[in-house]
Every structure is written in structure tokens, then in C-alpha cells.
Design an enzyme around this catalytic site. Structure first.
Site, PDB file in Angstrom:
ATOM      1  CD  GLU A 112      -3.047  -1.027   2.214  1.00 23.72           C
ATOM      2  OE1 GLU A 112      -4.201  -1.361   1.933  1.00 23.72           O
ATOM      3  OE2 GLU A 112      -2.684  -0.639   3.348  1.00 23.72           O
ATOM      4  CB  CYS A 126       3.228   7.233   3.252  1.00 22.59           C
ATOM      5  SG  CYS A 126       3.762   5.950   4.389  1.00 22.59           S
ATOM      6  CB  CYS A 133       6.582  -5.549   8.772  1.00 22.30           C
ATOM      7  SG  CYS A 133       7.835  -4.643   9.710  1.00 22.30           S
ATOM      8  CB  CYS A 137       5.948  -2.429  16.140  1.00 24.50           C
ATOM      9  SG  CYS A 137       7.670  -2.142  15.669  1.00 24.50           S
ATOM     10  CB  CYS A 140       2.635  -1.441  13.830  1.00 25.33           C
ATOM     11  SG  CYS A 140       2.749  -1.141  12.053  1.00 25.33           S
ATOM     12  CB  CYS A 362       0.530   6.689  11.749  1.00 28.09           C
ATOM     13  SG  CYS A 362       1.991   6.074  12.576  1.00 28.09           S
TER      14      CYS A 362
END
Length: 405
Positions: A112, A126, A133, A137, A140, A362
Site C-alpha cells: 500500500e 508514504c 514486516c 511492533c 502496528c 499511521c
């Protein structure tokens, strides 16, 4: 109301059998022309400069548009290369103007990209550097998706090109540009893909093409300490650190890479980042989690931790996503935290959430391969509405050189 943008011919995928010229560095473009026998080595630089302008300044998607290139060479190029973009699976428009693109680079390889208007000089894009990933985290959404693979430099660059297609930003101009800043913090950890990120920055920064300056590009890392100085030496880009805690015990929980590279090592690497100054400050991102990291004591500890580092602290109200175990800090608490940091002489803008209604804010990015049910999306939108403050006094939009996700 959230709007899904109409898909046009630009959404058609590039033919899998042909390599694309869009996304190559200048040296790669020269080499491709020579290796395919299309251009004599003595003329490769001149021909590459011609094609470079068409690809990155004019953004053409057809060889027929290259009017100063002979028809014979255009036909030969078309037999060996493509100018088509990767497939746009979905484009969404938030009620605040944020745009999110789900891009398919290959079967099962989706990432994305998010455009946020009103950021930096005009707007920020962004971009993702990986599909999925590995960092996990805990706050997230992207961290809940397993890593598929690194994105190539070409795949990173074409994210910029797709957004510019959609925004009508060709040819490149210094006037009325909508994308003026690039932030490397969509999906993935950029420093685990530094070679491709570095090549992408080289292409995006070239003044004969897309022409976005290196100081308007920010690379955000969760703390891959051995690569931080190398990033600065190779790219001269701005640095952002996904911090979120001021002590190792809490950061081990929130950002597990801290177990490998604890805060003392991270701060030493940051202090060694090339060319740090008041005009080239490090951005520290700090997501505000209710009852977790938002106390006045932690604000004071943050000030102590950053002593001597030219810094800006972005305070990020937590953006909810299905299954997350956190809540956003109360607005009064965020403002108290910001005031303490401000009094110590650090800029600490409170980031206004953008694109929450399309999961573009975010920490919310996650590819379409694990899309939520409509009922879950509705719950998220309600949670976002409840978390939004009644007043936006003393808040700021994303600042220049900040990352978004």
C-alpha cells in the site's frame, strides 16, 4: 463518506514477460540499452538521457509518445521492454482527501501507498519498502502481516509514478506540485532493504526527472542500528526514528527490535548520523498509548534521552485497528505531554490523524490479501470517531520531513 476511486486503464498490470524501463536507475538504463544490442555503447549515455526524460520527467506509458526517438528504436524498445505500471488493485479516497493505493507487483505481492495532502510544502507520499514486516511492533497493524519479500527499487519508484499518474503531476514542474515530500514508512522496515531504498532515492532525487530533493525525503527506521550511519552516507536523506518508549523494558515490548539494539546503541548511532544540524534534524515518532507511555514522567525522560540531538518529536495519537490491545491517550494527556517537551525547546507537533476511514493512517497499513470484513471496518470507523478530539486547537498536520506509517 469514503469513496473508492474509479479504476481506469492505468490499473492494467504490466506484461509479466517484459521488463519495465520505469524504475531503472540511470546506469541500469544505459546497461539495458547496450546489453540488448539496441544502442552502441558510444551512444548509450545520450540515448539513456533521452529515455530518462520521457520516463521520469514526462511520465509516459507508451513508447509511441517518445517523439524525439526514431520509430525504429521505439519499435525495438517495445519488443523488449514495457512502460506499463504495476496493477492498481484498489484506490480509495478518504473524506479528508487522503488517497490510498493497493498495488500488486506480482501474484501475492501487494503493498500500500498513501498520499496525504497538506503535508510539507504541499503533500507527502508514504511509500512501502517491503510487503509485510518482520518487526512485530505491537501497536502496528502492518506488523501482524508476515514478510513476503523486499520491494525492488523499481517497485518503490513506481509507487511514486502511480501516485503522480493519479494526481496529474506530469510533466515534472516546480509549480503547483502536490507531491513535494516522500516518506519511506509505509509497509516494512526500509533499512532491511537499504540497497533498493538507496537506488530509489537516487532516481526520485534526480533533477532531470521526478526531482524531489533528498532533504524532502525521510527514511524511518525502528532502529536497525548497524545501517543508520550507512543510510546517511549513501542517501543524504532525512532520518526518522520510530521510538515510542524512553526505557528498554517498555521499548522491548512495543518495538521488539530493541532487544537486539537497545536504546543506548540506538542513540549512539543517531548521534553519528551524517550532517546532523538544526536544519537537518532527526524526527522521533512517538505513538501515544493510553496508560502505557504517555505520562508526564515519560515526557521528561524523553527530553533527557534526546539531549544534544537536533530533534523534532512527532506525537502520534494511536490509530485503532481490529484486534489491537491499545487505546489512544486522552487528548488532555497528549497536550500535557507536548507542553513538557515544548518547554524543553523541542518542536513536538501533535499529528492530526489522516485517512483513518480507509485504514490509511499511521500504523494501519496492511495489504488487501488480509482485508477485514465490512463489519470490522464499521467498528473501526466508530472507534476512530470516538477517539477523535472535539477540538483541534494546538494540533498540527504532518510536518516537513516526517514519516506517516
Amino acid at each position: 463518506m469514503t469513496t473508492t476511486l474509479d479504476l481506469s486503464a492505468a490499473a492494467r498490470p504490466a506484461p509479466a514477460s517484459l521488463p519495465s524501463l520505469a524504475g531503472l536507475t540511470f546506469e541500469q538504463l544505459k546497461a539495458a540499452l547496450v546489453e540488448t544490442g539496441l544502442v552502441d555503447e558510444r551512444k548509450a549515455k545520450m540515448r539513456a538521457e533521452q529515455l530518462w526524460r520521457w520516463v521520469y520527467h514526462y511520465g509516459v506509458t507508451s513508447f509511441d509518445e517518445m517523439t524525439n526517438v526514431s520509430k525504429a528504436l521505439r519499435n525495438a524498445l517495445e519488443e523488449r521492454f514495457t512502460m506499463a505500471r504495476p496493477q492498481i488493485v484498489e484506490r480509495q479516497l478518504s473524506n479528508d482527501g487522503t488517497r490510498k493505493y493497493l498495488i500488486r507487483f506480482a501474484p501475492g505481492v501487494e503493498a500500500e501507498t498513501v498520499f496525504i495532502p497538506g503535508v510539507g510544502r504541499s503533500g507527502a507520499l508514504c511509500v512501502s519498502s517491503q510487503v509485510g514486516c518482520t518487526l512485530n511492533c505491537t501497536f502496528c497493524h502492518t506488523g501482524t502481516q508476515k514478510l513476503v519479500r523486499n520491494l525492488t527499487a523499481a517497485e518503490i519508484i513506481t509507487q511514486v509514478m502511480i501516485a503522480r499518474d493519479d494526481l496529474g503531476e506530469w510533466p515534472t514542474s516546480n509549480e503547483d506540485r502536490q507531491i513535494t515530500n516522500i516518506v519511506f514508512m509505509g509497509m516494512g522496515e526500509p533499512l532491511y532493504n537499504l540497497d533498493h531504498v538507496s537506488d530509489a532515492i537516487e532516481v526520485i532525487a534526480d533533477s532531470h526527472g521526478i526531482s524531489i530533493g533528498r532533504r524532502r525525503m525521510t527514511v524511518s527506521t525502528s532502529g536497525v542500528v548497524p545501517k543508520i550511519v550507512e543510510l546517511g552516507e549513501r542517501t543524504r536523506a532525512m532520518l526518522a526514528i520510530s521510538l515510542h518508549a524512553t526505557n528498554d523494558a517498555l521499548r522491548d515490548e512495543l518495538v521488539p527490535i530493541n532487544k537486539r539494539y537497545p536504546l543506548a546503541e540506538l542513540m549512539d548511532a543517531i548521534r553519528a548520523y551524517p550532517d546532523l544540524s538544526n536544519s537537518k534534524r532527526v524526527t522521533f515518532e512517538y505513538v501515544m498509548l493510553k496508560g502505557v507511555n504517555d505520562s508526564p514522567a515519560e515526557a521528561r525522560e524523553l527530553v533527557r534521552l534526546l539531549k544534544g540531538i537536533p530533534s523534532k518529536i512527532n506525537l502520534i495519537p494511536f490509530n485503532p485497528w481490529p484486534g489491537s490491545g491499545y487505546e489512544c491517550s486522552d487528548w488532555d494527556q497528549i497536550e500535557t505531554f507536548a507542553e513538557i517537551v515544548n518547554r524543553a525547546g523541542y518542536a513536538s507537533p501533535i499529528r492530526t490523524p489522516r485517512g483513518r476511514d480507509i485504514l490509511a493512517a499511521c500504523g494501519q497499513l496492511k495489504s488487501d490479501s488480509e482485508k477485514m470484513r465490512a463489519s470490522e471496518r464499521l467498528k473501526l470507523e466508530r472507534a476512530a470517531q470516538e477517539a477523535s478530539p472535539d477540538s483541534t486547537a494546538n494540533t498540527h498536520l504532518y510536518g516537513e520531513g516526517t514519516n506517516l506509517a
